[in-house]
Design a protein around this motif. Sequence first.
Motif: not given
Length: 596
Positions: A436, A446, A449
């Motif tokens: 990410h 990141a 996610m």
Amino acid sequence: MYGQIVRDGLVNVTGIEDLGLTSPVLQRTSDAFFKEISPFLLHFGMFVPTIIGQCTPEQQAKWLPLAMDLKIIGTYAQTELGHGTFIRGLETTATYDASTEQFILKTPKLSSYKWWAGGLGKTANHCIVLAQLYTKGVCHGPHPFIVQIRDTETHMPLPGIKVGEIGPKLGFNTADNGFLGFEDFRIPRENLMMKNAQVTKDGTYVKVARHGKLTYGTMVFVRVMLVSDMAYCLAKAVTIAVRYSAVRRQSQPKPDQPEPQVLDYLTQQHKLFICISTAHAMKLTSTWLWNTFTGVLADMRDGNTDTLPELHALSSCLKAISTSDTSALIEQCRFACGGHGYMYSSNLPALYSFATATRTYEGDYTVLLLQTARFLVKSWEQMDEGKPLTPTLAYLEQSRNGSQVSWDDSPEGIVRGFDAVAAGRIGACVKSIRKHINNGMDYEDAWQMTTVQLVGAAEAHCRAVICRVYRDETARLTAGCSPGVKAVLDQLSTLYLLYWALERTGDLLRFSSLSERDIENLQARYEALLLKIRPNAVGLVDAFDFRDEVLMSTLGSYDGRVYERLMEEALKTPLNREPVSDSFHKYIKPMMQGKL
Ligand SMILES: CC(C)(COP(=O)(O)OP(=O)(O)OC[C@H]1O[C@@H](n2cnc3c(N)ncnc32)[C@H](O)[C@@H]1OP(=O)(O)O)[C@@H](O)C(=O)NCCC(=O)NCCSC(=O)/C=C/CCCCCCCCCCCCC(=O)O
Ligand SMILES: Cc1cc2nc3c(=O)[nH]c(=O)nc-3n(C[C@H](O)[C@H](O)[C@H](O)COP(=O)(O)OP(=O)(O)OC[C@H]3O[C@@H](n4cnc5c(N)ncnc54)[C@H](O)[C@@H]3O)c2cc1C
């Protein structure tokens, strides 16, 4: 109702005090008085530990004798209507006034009200309050204060204090959880608990602690204790369910054969024997965690906080997993008892409502697993930099060369399999975060996610720790046992490994050389082991040695008189006092006569 609760609570507390025993015993013996918890649990479970952990020796000399002699009754008020998880977001303020050498406490808006503290509603006259500390115009973050909220003679709330009970809950209804608001409420400077930070008379803030999170110390202590508490709760529930399953006869698998004990059904054994194993696994792991905890405390007394991050990570994931597993398995015990498991008199509903609350309080499940994940990712990155790993993460080394672990279905081999799953899942998280970031995300996004995977990686790490500790501690503790006892306890620890290997076949296929044939072998071994454990099942729960007074269960009493006890309890219900309720005459009869 509340009066009876307080009376029982005091009989329990003073009885323990007379015997000179400590709070864990209070928790244990309070089970003979309450199906849920004592209104004094927070006093001994958090108020006293916080005085010990957050006060200077001088402050302890003042407050501890009062608390231990029950001259003051306390609780721990940290959570607010608007914030529980995010401690740094707490809204209650404590602003230092150097002219009077006092802190002024305020709950600026509704969401700032303290909410949930056990015993706050009607029982406590003091509490630990976490508030944002302001001095000389600077906010230094949340700090603990000891605050008197009620007059110790009249029990009336002091001026500037708004306090009350928050109302009925799923459980914990003997705990009078409360709300608390402050309107420019003044407390002496000395009521700031000053072990880790101080404010001098002129308002100068002095940081004492060598680590920024020692204010969170009480929560670490309680999380460690709760792992043991969960073992105890689950042991009670499975004692009830196994004993009932030995008494209950149902259905007729074979014509002209008597109805079998439901405990003879393999599906019943599948529901319950993992509960016996898990109670043992949690108890042994809790003792191991307690020893880790006391070791870290000793290090910190020597000024060394290097081992605190691993303790925080361990206590976080073990509290999360022990409470989650226990909640699920107590519900499974309830399922195993059919309709009678749903009776309040079985005590399974109360045990469930207590355990499921514990999955949330003292740190929400997801939030704590993400705390562990933060430590795991940092450890992986340190390994990449060639730095040493902490003991519980030594298994990460095996993943360095990326080779797949060869599957070995011996108990030690299964433990290594779980290590491989944890290492693989942590590595996958690191890879996801880096992907990410390479695609342009900042680290925080990141991380967000990847959080679903991070929760899974933390669970896998925790499962690997439990499997290893359970296996190792069983081997150590049974070394001196008779062959028969050793064999049965080994069966329980092997059952735990086989059960979770079958629960995690997807991960094992992904991160080891496990094959479909291996899975078939695991399933066959697991089922055969259930049959081997069956003859000892009742003996194994009897060995938990719960008195009927503590079990408080119509289904789990030692004498097995289930139906008689169910009826005895039913006849006690208020609705059975009169053959015809007066509601018949007030409502039902007029309705039947068309007069409503
Ligand atoms: C941790 C949080 C989620 C976030 O905190 P934050 O300040 O934002 O920190 P971060 O930015 O996330 O992390 C920064 C670094 O700090 C490290 N860290 C975080 N926390 C700790 C910690 N506790 N110790 C050490 N280090 C910590 C973190 O790892 C980061 O480090 P690095 O930068 O990566 O190096 C925080 O907000 C939080 O903890 N939230 C949860 C809130 C919570 O838990 N609330 C509880 C309120 S009290 C309550 O719920 C009470 C319930 C009733 C209890 C009843 C029972 C009590 C008695 C039981 C006794 C039983 C006896 C029976 C015994 C027997 O059975 O035998
Ligand atoms: C029975 C009981 C007794 C209690 N007793 C006390 C007490 O005596 N004293 C006291 O101070 N408190 C007490 N509490 C409060 C308890 O500590 C909090 O409820 C608990 O810490 C959870 O915080 P929360 O309620 O803010 O939940 P939230 O954090 O608001 O949870 C809501 C959802 O948000 C998610 N979430 C939150 N943050 C994140 C994140 N960073 N990443 C991903 N997901 C996130 C959670 O996982 C959850 O799914 C008690 C609670 C209960 C249920």
